[in-house]
Scaffold this active site. Structure first.
Site, PDB file in Angstrom:
ATOM      1  N   GLU A 168       1.011  -1.336  -0.069  1.00 30.15           N
ATOM      2  CA  GLU A 168       0.170  -0.142   0.102  1.00 30.15           C
ATOM      3  C   GLU A 168       0.866   1.161   0.122  1.00 30.15           C
ATOM      4  O   GLU A 168       1.942   1.450   0.576  1.00 30.15           O
ATOM      5  CB  GLU A 168      -0.915   0.052   1.383  1.00 30.15           C
ATOM      6  CG  GLU A 168      -1.827  -1.233   1.421  1.00 30.15           C
ATOM      7  CD  GLU A 168      -2.981  -1.131   0.428  1.00 30.15           C
ATOM      8  OE1 GLU A 168      -3.297  -0.010  -0.319  1.00 30.15           O
ATOM      9  OE2 GLU A 168      -3.629  -1.888   0.387  1.00 30.15           O
ATOM     10  N   THR A 169       0.433   2.216  -0.767  1.00 33.29           N
ATOM     11  CA  THR A 169       0.913   3.476  -0.611  1.00 33.29           C
ATOM     12  C   THR A 169      -0.226   4.813  -0.386  1.00 33.29           C
ATOM     13  O   THR A 169      -1.295   4.561  -0.731  1.00 33.29           O
ATOM     14  CB  THR A 169       1.421   4.075  -1.945  1.00 33.29           C
ATOM     15  OG1 THR A 169       2.470   3.468  -2.153  1.00 33.29           O
ATOM     16  CG2 THR A 169       1.949   5.525  -1.752  1.00 33.29           C
TER      17      THR A 169
END
Length: 274
Positions: free
Chosen positions: A47-48
């Site tokens: 995830e970002t």
């Protein structure tokens, strides 16, 4: 050339190289979706998170937050929210011990608790449903004692096993799980060590992540199940990925409080051509 800061945080970990790494990108305003997706793809982390300050008087929160895997935007992510909260509290100079974050899943909160952070997330109800035999066979030779799907997102399958060793030793066939368009598979079993109530793993190759190391969202699925099973509101989960991580969970009505630590791994800058 435009630059943006970026931080990589090991979430649900009290030491570096453990837990689940997430990138956090604070912005003054949203970038085009394709740019944020490309940044997440370039980061190649599960995830970002992108965060933008907002007006509490009009938005009911201090920040907006959005989450991207390397391939898609997702409506909820625990470890990247924990990572973002760590950045807000420890790097951005936020004044206070409670921050509200506006998201696609509604208002989420993060609260300091000593060195830890407690997230307030929505419970993810499950409903009984058969899982295709090809999927359970791709997980392990052992048969699950119960199977479900996540009702609130109508996506992930959940397979419950009687023994934690089955979950720990599982070597799934990702070529099969990768065919589950927009679906992941959660596997879980009762804990097998003192102080651990549940052992779980989360496979999501359809989202560009074969196995997520430590997942806050997933514990909003499994914690209510094991809390009801054990008769306890507070249950501790261990996610048995290669990196591993512990999440302290408290089920409170339709909410789940997820407690964990986070560690700064790196900080840098993103350079984008104007």
């Amino acid at each position: 050339m435009t630059t943006f800061p970026i931080y990589q945080i090991d979430a649900f970990a009290d030491r570096m190289f453990a837990g689940n790494p997430a990138a956090v990108v604070p912005l003054d305003g949203w970038l085009p979706d394709i740019v944020m997706q490309n940044i997440a793809m370039e980061n190649n982390l599960s995830e970002t998170a992108f965060i933008v300050r907002c007006d509490p008087a009009t938005d009911g929160a201090e920040f907006h937050i959005r989450w991207f895997t390397p391939t898609v935007e997702v409506p909820l992510c625990g470890h990247a929210t924990l990572a973002s909260s760590f950045v807000i509290f420890n790097i951005l100079g936020f004044d206070g011990d409670l921050v509200r974050l506006q998201s696609e899943s509604g208002i989420l909160t993060a609260r300091r608790d000593g060195d830890a952070i407690v997230l307030n997330f929505p419970k993810q109800p499950i409903v009984a449903e058969d899982i295709p035999a090809t999927v359970t066979a791709a997980l392990t030779d052992a048969k699950p004692s119960a199977t479900f799907r996540v009702a609130s997102r109508d996506t992930d399958f959940v397979a419950v096993y009687d023994h934690a060793s089955v979950v720990r030793d599982m070597v799934p066939d990702m070529s099969v799980l990768g065919t589950l368009a927009e679906r992941g598979v959660i596997v879980t079993a009762p804990g097998d060590k003192p102080g651990i109530d549940m052992v779980s793993r989360y496979f999501v190759p359809a989202f560009g992540i074969d196995e997520d190391p430590v997942t806050g969202y997933m514990h909003c699925v499994v914690a209510p199940y094991w809390a009801e099973y054990s008769g306890k509101a507070n249950v501790v989960g261990y996610q048995a990925s290669k990196r591993g991580g512990i999440i302290d969970c408290t089920v409170d009505g339709d909410r789940v409080h997820l407690k964990g630590n986070a560690v700064l791994y790196l900080k840098g800058e993103i350079y984008l051509a104007d």
